[in-house]
Design a protein around this motif. Structure first.
Motif, PDB file in Angstrom:
ATOM      1  N   PRO A 256       0.835  -1.211   0.000  1.00 42.60           N
ATOM      2  CA  PRO A 256       0.000   0.000   0.000  1.00 42.60           C
ATOM      3  C   PRO A 256       0.865   1.255   0.000  1.00 42.60           C
ATOM      4  O   PRO A 256       1.762   1.401   0.824  1.00 42.60           O
ATOM      5  N   GLY A 257       0.583   2.147  -0.909  1.00 41.31           N
ATOM      6  CA  GLY A 257       1.309   3.410  -1.015  1.00 41.31           C
ATOM      7  C   GLY A 257       2.665   3.255  -1.665  1.00 41.31           C
ATOM      8  O   GLY A 257       3.368   2.268  -1.444  1.00 41.31           O
ATOM      9  N   VAL A 258       3.046   4.233  -2.493  1.00 43.09           N
ATOM     10  CA  VAL A 258       4.346   4.155  -3.171  1.00 43.09           C
ATOM     11  C   VAL A 258       5.489   4.568  -2.260  1.00 43.09           C
ATOM     12  O   VAL A 258       6.648   4.291  -2.554  1.00 43.09           O
ATOM     13  N   GLY A 259       5.169   5.234  -1.125  1.00 46.42           N
ATOM     14  CA  GLY A 259       6.215   5.669  -0.203  1.00 46.42           C
ATOM     15  C   GLY A 259       6.531   7.141  -0.368  1.00 46.42           C
ATOM     16  O   GLY A 259       5.661   7.952  -0.682  1.00 46.42           O
ATOM     17  N   THR A 260       7.802   7.491  -0.173  1.00 45.88           N
ATOM     18  CA  THR A 260       8.238   8.889  -0.163  1.00 45.88           C
ATOM     19  C   THR A 260       9.227   9.146  -1.295  1.00 45.88           C
ATOM     20  O   THR A 260      10.416   8.839  -1.169  1.00 45.88           O
ATOM     21  N   PRO A 261       8.785   9.737  -2.409  1.00 45.02           N
ATOM     22  CA  PRO A 261       9.721  10.058  -3.490  1.00 45.02           C
ATOM     23  C   PRO A 261      10.829  11.007  -3.042  1.00 45.02           C
ATOM     24  O   PRO A 261      11.981  10.835  -3.428  1.00 45.02           O
ATOM     25  N   PHE A 262      10.472  12.032  -2.232  1.00 50.71           N
ATOM     26  CA  PHE A 262      11.519  12.921  -1.724  1.00 50.71           C
ATOM     27  C   PHE A 262      11.048  13.596  -0.447  1.00 50.71           C
ATOM     28  O   PHE A 262       9.849  13.718  -0.172  1.00 50.71           O
ATOM     29  N   SER A 263      12.019  14.017   0.353  1.00 49.61           N
ATOM     30  CA  SER A 263      11.730  14.782   1.569  1.00 49.61           C
ATOM     31  C   SER A 263      12.856  15.784   1.791  1.00 49.61           C
ATOM     32  O   SER A 263      14.025  15.489   1.527  1.00 49.61           O
ATOM     33  N   ILE A 276       4.642  12.346  -0.165  1.00 44.70           N
ATOM     34  CA  ILE A 276       4.533  11.016   0.434  1.00 44.70           C
ATOM     35  C   ILE A 276       3.170  10.384   0.144  1.00 44.70           C
ATOM     36  O   ILE A 276       2.148  11.082   0.088  1.00 44.70           O
ATOM     37  N   GLU A 277       3.188   9.073  -0.054  1.00 43.18           N
ATOM     38  CA  GLU A 277       1.971   8.272  -0.128  1.00 43.18           C
ATOM     39  C   GLU A 277       2.266   6.984   0.620  1.00 43.18           C
ATOM     40  O   GLU A 277       3.006   6.136   0.145  1.00 43.18           O
ATOM     41  N   TRP A 278       1.678   6.825   1.807  1.00 39.72           N
ATOM     42  CA  TRP A 278       1.994   5.660   2.624  1.00 39.72           C
ATOM     43  C   TRP A 278       0.705   5.071   3.191  1.00 39.72           C
ATOM     44  O   TRP A 278      -0.296   5.750   3.363  1.00 39.72           O
ATOM     45  N   GLY A 279       0.758   3.775   3.427  1.00 41.54           N
ATOM     46  CA  GLY A 279      -0.449   3.092   3.884  1.00 41.54           C
ATOM     47  C   GLY A 279      -1.536   3.197   2.825  1.00 41.54           C
ATOM     48  O   GLY A 279      -1.277   3.141   1.628  1.00 41.54           O
ATOM     49  N   ASN A 280      -2.746   3.352   3.267  1.00 40.94           N
ATOM     50  CA  ASN A 280      -3.886   3.498   2.360  1.00 40.94           C
ATOM     51  C   ASN A 280      -4.309   4.954   2.199  1.00 40.94           C
ATOM     52  O   ASN A 280      -5.424   5.245   1.745  1.00 40.94           O
ATOM     53  N   ASN A 281      -3.432   5.860   2.561  1.00 37.36           N
ATOM     54  CA  ASN A 281      -3.723   7.285   2.440  1.00 37.36           C
ATOM     55  C   ASN A 281      -3.481   7.757   1.012  1.00 37.36           C
ATOM     56  O   ASN A 281      -2.665   7.183   0.285  1.00 37.36           O
ATOM     57  N   PRO A 282      -4.174   8.822   0.585  1.00 36.22           N
ATOM     58  CA  PRO A 282      -3.850   9.415  -0.720  1.00 36.22           C
ATOM     59  C   PRO A 282      -2.481  10.085  -0.656  1.00 36.22           C
ATOM     60  O   PRO A 282      -1.913  10.281   0.428  1.00 36.22           O
ATOM     61  N   MET A 283      -1.937  10.434  -1.816  1.00 32.72           N
ATOM     62  CA  MET A 283      -0.658  11.127  -1.835  1.00 32.72           C
ATOM     63  C   MET A 283      -0.808  12.490  -1.177  1.00 32.72           C
ATOM     64  O   MET A 283      -1.804  13.190  -1.389  1.00 32.72           O
TER      65      MET A 283
END
Length: 423
Positions: A256-263, A276-283
């Motif tokens: 679920p979620g692509v993760g964090t492209p950048f921070s 960020i897109e993590w878990g079942n949350n939207p980006m």
């Protein structure tokens, strides 16, 4: 001689009729020592005629081939044994750590050093090792047509480093099975393996650069596993900004979620600028820990171009996917300038300045052409970027070039042409 097993062979002349005996003279037996792996016929011819040098060369070549075959067999056995030990570790590993439980980005990491246990980390290192071996094989195929001494030297160095890393991983497995070390020892051992991985990747990248002259921006970063040690980092910070645009190419099907492209983290604020897109949350897009939910749908395993613009006045933002505006809003950290002197990380969400990574929020997939401007791009400029138009601008704050980015922990660089590689 040391290193050889010797065997005897006999050349005998059959006793024939009396007339034949007169032709050959007195019959006798000859006893000659020959290396184990050398053809008997070749050995019998070694001292005959002016072709002795050529025959000696043939023998040396045969010995080299046999040695290479033996090396390959040994490596295969080492890898097979490594996989077997990793499997035993996985079957004996502790239960996986609990999920983030709604943990907000920037909160304290309570999941331990690796989210799914040490056995999974070793398995992931093993997968990364296989990827490195495949890349090395590709380079070796190329080098067959290139007799450059430098290329061969680099190739040999790479092979030695791969062998050293295999020994480290194997030693790591044995330590786990026999001594059950504490967390500190586990972390030290893993850091040594990761350091070898990173050095190996740099060497491979250098060798790959030698086989092709690609533009400085024609590359992508690949993050194949969800870990807390695989990432890339910009070599310089961002300046203070009162408006900005950030654009990139992205490809992922992680769930679920692509993760964090950048921070981007600054002293005192880990979530100064985060996608960020993590878990079942939207980006989500975070500025100074304030959140805007983005209407992006990208986890389909295809390349997509994303652009986000923002201005501090009223916190106005706009989001573009594949050159088309998909959403906008306001009151996202209004009148808050983006602070300088921070750390820009690709592939991980930072809980502390430059670190504190959580594997559950790591990016899995590929990304390329991350560019940042200290102004709001026009709709036409964004369209140019999404279609690879020659008029497309390059980031004036951060530009996508290999010299601006360092990779760590097994993240890899590959050649990439945006519009030529789409889907």
């Amino acid at each position: 001689m040391e290193g050889f097993s010797w065997k005897l062979f006999f050349i005998s002349c059959l006793f024939a009729a009396e007339g034949s005996a007169q032709d050959f003279g007195q019959t006798q037996f000859i006893c000659t020592s020959v290396p184990k792996d050398v053809d008997l016929c070749t050995a019998a011819m070694q001292n005959s005629g002016p072709a002795e040098d050529l025959k000696t060369t043939i023998i040396q070549l045969r010995e080299t081939v046999l040695q290479q075959k033996e090396t390959i067999v040994n490596q295969k056995e080492t890898i097979k044994d490594l996989k077997s030990k990793l499997s035993r570790c996985e079957s004996q590993s502790l239960p996986a750590a609990a999920g983030p439980g709604g943990r907000r980005p920037g909160a304290k990491n309570t999941m331990g050093d690796v989210s799914r246990g040490t056995a999974d980390t070793l398995a992931q290192l093993g997968q990364t090792l296989q990827t490195l071996k495949q890349r090395l094989e590709n380079l070796e195929q190329y080098s067959r047509g290139n007799n450059s001494a430098q290329t061969n030297s680099l190739k040999d160095l790479l092979q030695n480093k791969i062998d050293d890393m295999e020994k480290q991983v194997l030693s790591r497995v044995n330590t786990l099975e026999e001594n059950k070390p504490g967390q500190r020892n586990e972390t030290d051992a893993r850091n040594r393996v990761e350091s070898t991985l990173t050095s190996l990747h740099h060497r491979i990248s250098d060798l790959e650069k030698g086989k092709e002259t690609r533009p400085a921006d024609s590359f992508q970063l690949t993050f194949p596993l969800r870990t807390n040690y695989m990432y890339a980092k910009a070599k310089r910070s961002l300046p203070e900004m009162y408006s900005f645009s950030v654009c990139l190419w992205i490809k992922s099907n992680a769930s679920p979620g692509v993760g964090t492209p950048f921070s981007y983290a600054v002293p005192g604020q880990a979530n100064e600028l985060v996608l960020i897109e993590w878990g079942n949350n939207p980006m989500e897009f975070l500025i100074n820990d304030k959140v805007a939910k983005l209407p992006f749908l990208i986890n389909d395993g295809k390349w997509h171009h994303l652009c986000i613009t923002w201005t501090t006045r009223d916190g106005m933002w706009e989001a573009f996917q594949d050159g088309v505006k998909r959403g906008s809003g306001e009151n996202l950290a209004p009148y808050h300038p983006i602070k300088p002197d921070g750390v820009l990380v690709l592939g991980q969400e930072q809980d502390t300045l430059g670190g504190g990574f959580d594997a559950t929020q790591a990016y899995v997939g590929e990304l390329a052409h991350l560019n940042i401007w200290n102004r709001k791009l026009s709709v036409n400029e964004i369209s140019y970027l999404a279609t690879c138009n020659s008029k497309a601008p390059t980031g004036n704050v951060f530009s996508w070039t290999e010299s601006n980015i360092e990779i760590f922990g097994g993240a890899t660089k590959w050649t990439f042409e945006p519009c030529g590689s789409i889907n």
